[in-house]
Every structure is written in C-alpha cells, then in structure tokens.
Design an enzyme around this catalytic site. Structure first.
Site, PDB file in Angstrom:
ATOM      1  N   SER A   1      32.266 -27.264  10.696  1.00  0.00           N
ATOM      2  CA  SER A   1      31.649 -25.954  10.538  1.00  0.00           C
ATOM      3  C   SER A   1      31.433 -25.329  11.916  1.00  0.00           C
ATOM      4  CB  SER A   1      30.353 -26.088   9.739  1.00  0.00           C
ATOM      5  OG  SER A   1      29.905 -24.825   9.296  1.00  0.00           O
TER       6      SER A   1
ATOM      7  N   GLU B   1      35.516 -24.905  -0.040  1.00  0.00           N
ATOM      8  CA  GLU B   1      34.497 -24.633   0.971  1.00  0.00           C
ATOM      9  C   GLU B   1      33.370 -23.737   0.446  1.00  0.00           C
ATOM     10  OE1 GLU B   1      34.467 -25.675   4.185  1.00  0.00           O
ATOM     11  OE2 GLU B   1      36.531 -26.009   4.847  1.00  0.00           O
TER      12      GLU B   1
ATOM     13  N   HIS C   1      32.163 -27.356   1.124  1.00  0.00           N
ATOM     14  CA  HIS C   1      31.876 -27.399   2.562  1.00  0.00           C
ATOM     15  C   HIS C   1      30.898 -28.531   2.862  1.00  0.00           C
ATOM     16  CE1 HIS C   1      31.630 -25.459   6.523  1.00  0.00           C
ATOM     17  NE2 HIS C   1      30.302 -25.541   6.473  1.00  0.00           N
TER      18      HIS C   1
END
Length: 530
Positions: A217, A337, A441
């Site tokens: 990320s 995600e 995610h």
C-alpha cells in the site's frame, strides 16, 4: 628464589592450565552481541530467530528536530539491550482495524531479525527491508511478524518506523525556507534507515549488496518512490511493491502524489488551524503532539509530495523517461483490492452501500466528468450488490490498471516481474461485512507475516493449502537475486504477453493475456487518471 607455593600446588596448577589449553576452546562469541556504528547492542534468541529490537537509526525528531531531516543518533559505548520494541510513530486510528491510535514523536527505530547462528554459516544472507503501509498516516513495523521470512526464507529482515501524518508529510513556508530538505520527512526517515542498513547490516550477517526494499500500500508507494529519489541511489538492489501503483495516478485522482503547490496550500491552512502564522516555524514546533493529532485529519496527505528535491518529478514521468535508480522489480496487486476500502465505511457506520447511493459514490470518487462513463462501464446489473460494484471500480482504477501501466513503462528499462494475489479464500481480519471480502487489500500480508491482523484482535491462521501458497510467495520474495534463474517458472513481464504470476489455490501459476480484461484496463487507460 624460594617459592611461596608447595611443589604439589604448582604441579596441580600446571596440569589445570595445560588441560585448559588442550581440552577447552576459547569462549564462543555471543551471537546476540553486535557492534553497530553507533555502539554495541545485545539481542535475544527465540525459536530459531535472533532479534534486535528498538535500534535507533536517527535522533528523536522532537522539539527543534520536529520537521527537520533525520539527524544522526548519539553514540553509546555500554552494550544496549535490544530486547523490547520501541515507540510507534504518533498516529490516530484513521484506517479502522488496520492500526490503532497512539505512539510518540520519538519513534525513529528499527528492528533486525536473522536466523539463529549454527556456528557453520559464514555466507552473507539476503536482506529484506520492510516499509509498512497505512496511507502514510498509521501503522508500525512491529505489526509484522518476520519469522517465516527469516527461518524459511533464510534472510535478515529489517522492519522500521517512519514519521506519519503531518509529522512526516507537510509543506509550510516557514519550514520549507529553513535551508534544509523538507516536506517528505517520512520518506527521508526511510532513506536514513536504508543508510543505516548499508553501514551496519553486515555485522548482523546480512549482505549490503543484496538488499530488497519491500512495502505494501503506501509502503509500496514508498518503495516505488525510492526508485526515483536521488537520495536513495545505491541503497538497495531489488524492490518488491505490493499494491503500490497508485503512485502512477495524477492529481486530483484519489491516492495520487500531491503537487507541491497543493501541499503548500494545505499546509498553510493547517498552520492557521493550529493558531500559527505559516511563516512561524517556532510556533509550529511548540504545538503539543496531542493537539496536532487532534487537528490533523482534514489536512493529511495520503500520498507523497512532489517537492522538486527529495522527489524531483512525478514518479510516472521518471518511469517513462528512465530517470530511475536501476533495480530488479516485482510489482503486484490483489485481485479484489477495493473490497477493503468499501468495508471500512460499512464497519464504521454500520450501513452497507445502497443502490440509490451508488451513483453518488461514483461521482464523489471520479468527479462529474467521469461519472457517467464509469456508471456505464460498471452497471449494477453486472454485480451481486452495490458494494461489490463500487469495489471493482476502486480495484481497477487505483491499483490493478495503474500497476499494469507501471509494468509497461518500466519493462524496457529494468527487469520487471508482475503478479496478482488471487486467493479469494484468504482469511479476513476485518468484518463481518454484508459482502464477501475475497482477496482484498492487505489480505496477502498474512502469507508473508504469519498471523497478520493489523491493529485488530483477530486470530488469523492459514489452512494447509494456503500455507503452501505462502511458501511459494516467501521463496520468491526474499530471494529476488535468484529471479533470473527462475524464468521458466516466473517469466519477466512482457507488454506483448501481459504475463502475470497468479498466487491462487491450489498453486501459483503464470497467466497471460487476461489481466486487462479482468480489470477493464482498456477503459481506464483512456480516462487520464494515471
């Protein structure tokens, strides 16, 4: 001269001394005692891992050092016990279960882990430096258990903290005009940690010429920024970017790097909210930590700032023109995600996204110019519910298609390997939610860091099939220097083949020619977002 000792005692002493010479070796070196450039440190050994926790890599950025580049740490001579984790950096709970509030400005510490020494090893081990995610606002290195990377991957692992929120990413005229590097303080912290690795890691058994920097990320954004940052040159050889391709995006798209002018305007507003003149750096440095945390949320940068120095130009432009630090790159995303980001508001307010609100969410995310196009590309009729429809747009526009564009931009300049984590049975540490989270995610993190659960209290375990997939991921990610010898299993990225390693059950496999269709990339490539 007459001896003061009887002959029998002298003889006994000689015999004992001789026995010591011939039957006992010199005391074994304590593998936990290491001499760093700053001073000696003593670690601990447990379950096959030697760890050194809470090692300072820079001086505490407090008082007059707040909003300064990282300064050298004061040295010491008495061995320092390194058996306890240090402070995390000051933060709020801005990402729900991903991380919790707390911490301190005195937080520039790292942790080093290596396999226990058997007494026979003299080969330098690969080094894996982990830069945590959390939107540059939350998180800490201690949230990540490196034991599998260490014991199975046979690597020296470094986790670290860096300044977050406005402490780490802020542009204010009074600070920017002081004659030092400014704005991207958190990224400069990461650079200081990487310089520490180059100076010290060989003492821990690591190879400074075989360093992988890795992150997920905003950690993935960070490692991709180091590819273009002049101050990061020569500090690493390999890069693993997990869900970090939002750095390709163009402002004002969500998650895009911020132009300096925008950051300056936001910083000035923040200074005034604190009751300070933007030109008055002394006033800013005098504000208590907790008041800054209380006030910072509306002024947070969720991405790096193109300041013209630490980050000279937009990273996407640097990738395209080849003005980069040469590395081997593994770049990847998760299949779903966006499900994580749709889950967060549902969990915070207890309400799921309703069909009548779907167009409003699309308009808020993409603006009036793109709203009708996105609604036509992602009609609700194609999805089980509005949450999954909106999540698909986030997955594709913010992660998957920018990652593919990044691969295409760099593949003719450096060696690039592409992947997608697609285990849609991955365990979740957030929820429950009204829609399946699938391969969301952050859900791949438990496959590298056993039990990863962010800031939640969830108990996360992998089943035997997932453990096998985890084994494959670890074997690739901690030994990037071997990628060229694994071409038959994982071929380097080719824009013509559009080939991705897919980490899914029952085993990782190469897939070509499908990724773009799966994620509507032909559509997003034309929208000017990245």
């Amino acid at each position: 001269m007459k001896s003061h000792f009887p002959a029998s005692k002298i003889a006994a002493a000689v015999i004992i001394s001789a026995a010591g010479l011939f039957s006992a070796s010199a005391p074994a070196k304590d593998p936990t005692l290491i001499r760093t450039h700053s001073g000696p440190v003593i670690g601990t050994e447990k379950e096959g891992v030697i760890s050194w926790l809470g090692l300072p890599y820079a001086a505490p950025p407090v008082n007059q050092l707040r909003w300064q580049p990282p300064h050298a740490v004061a040295s010491w001579s008495t061995p320092r016990k390194a058996n306890a984790l240090a402070n995390r950096c000051a933060q709020n709970a801005d990402l729900g279960d991903f991380a919790s509030a707390g911490g301190s400005e005195d937080c520039l510490y790292l942790n080093v882990y290596r396999p226990a020494v058997s007494g026979k090893e003299d080969k330098r081990l690969p080094v894996f430096v982990w830069i945590h995610g959390g939107a540059l606002q939350v998180g800490q290195g201690a949230d990540y258990d490196p034991s599998k990377l260490v014991t199975q991957g046979k690597a020296v692992v470094v986790t670290l903290n860096y300044r977050l929120g406005v402490f780490g990413f802020l542009s204010v005229s009074g600070l920017d005009s002081e004659g030092h590097e400014s704005v991207n303080y958190g990224l400069m912290d990461q650079q200081a940690a990487l310089r520490w690795v180059q100076k010290n890691i060989s003492a821990f058994g690591g190879d400074p010429s075989n360093v992988t920097i890795a992150g997920e990320s905003s950690g993935g954004n960070s490692v991709m920024a180091h590819i273009v940052a002049p101050g990061s040159a020569g500090l690493f050889q390999h890069v693993l970017s997990m869900s970090g391709a939002a750095i390709m995006s163009r402002y004002p798209a969500f998650g895009a790097p911020h132009p300096l002018k925008v950051a300056q305007e936001t910083g000035a507003e923040f200074a005034r909210a604190l009751g300070c003149n933007p030109e008055d750096s002394g006033c800013l440095r005098a504000v208590p930590t907790q008041r800054i945390l209380k006030m910072q949320t509306p002024y947070l940068q969720n991405q790096l700032i193109i300041d013209g120095s630490v980050i000279p130009i937009h990273p996407a432009d640097a990738y395209k023109n080849g003005n980069i630090n040469p590395v081997t790159l593994i770049n990847g995303t998760t299949r779903d995600e966006g499900h994580f980001f749709v889950a967060l508001p549902e969990l915070m307010n207890g309400k799921s996204l309703q069909a009548k609100a779907y167009p409003e969410w699309i308009g808020h995310q993409y603006g009036d110019t793109l709203k009708s196009r996105v609604l036509a590309e992602y009609p609700l009729s194609d999805y089980e519910n509005p949450s999954e429809a909106f999540a698909a747009t986030v997955t594709d526009s913010l992660f998957s298609c920018p990652a593919r564009a990044l691969n295409q931009a760099l593949s003719d300049k450096i060696t690039v390997y592409a992947y997608e984590f697609s285990d849609r049975t991955a365990p979740s540490y957030v929820g429950p939610t009204t829609f399946p989270l699938l391969a969301a995610h952050t859900f791949e993190l438990a496959y590298l860091f056993p039990g990863f659960h962010g800031g939640s209290s969830a108990h996360i375990t992998l089943n035997p099939l997932q453990e096998k997939l985890s084994d494959e991921m670890v074997s690739y990610f901690v030994a990037m220097e071997k990628m060229s010898s694994r071409e038959q299993a994982w071929s380097r990225y080719s824009p013509q083949r559009d080939n991705f390693m897919t980490f899914a059950l029952p085993a990782a496999t190469m897939v070509s020619g499908r990724f773009s269709d799966d994620h509507h990339c032909a559509f997003w490539d034309q929208q000017g977002i990245y």
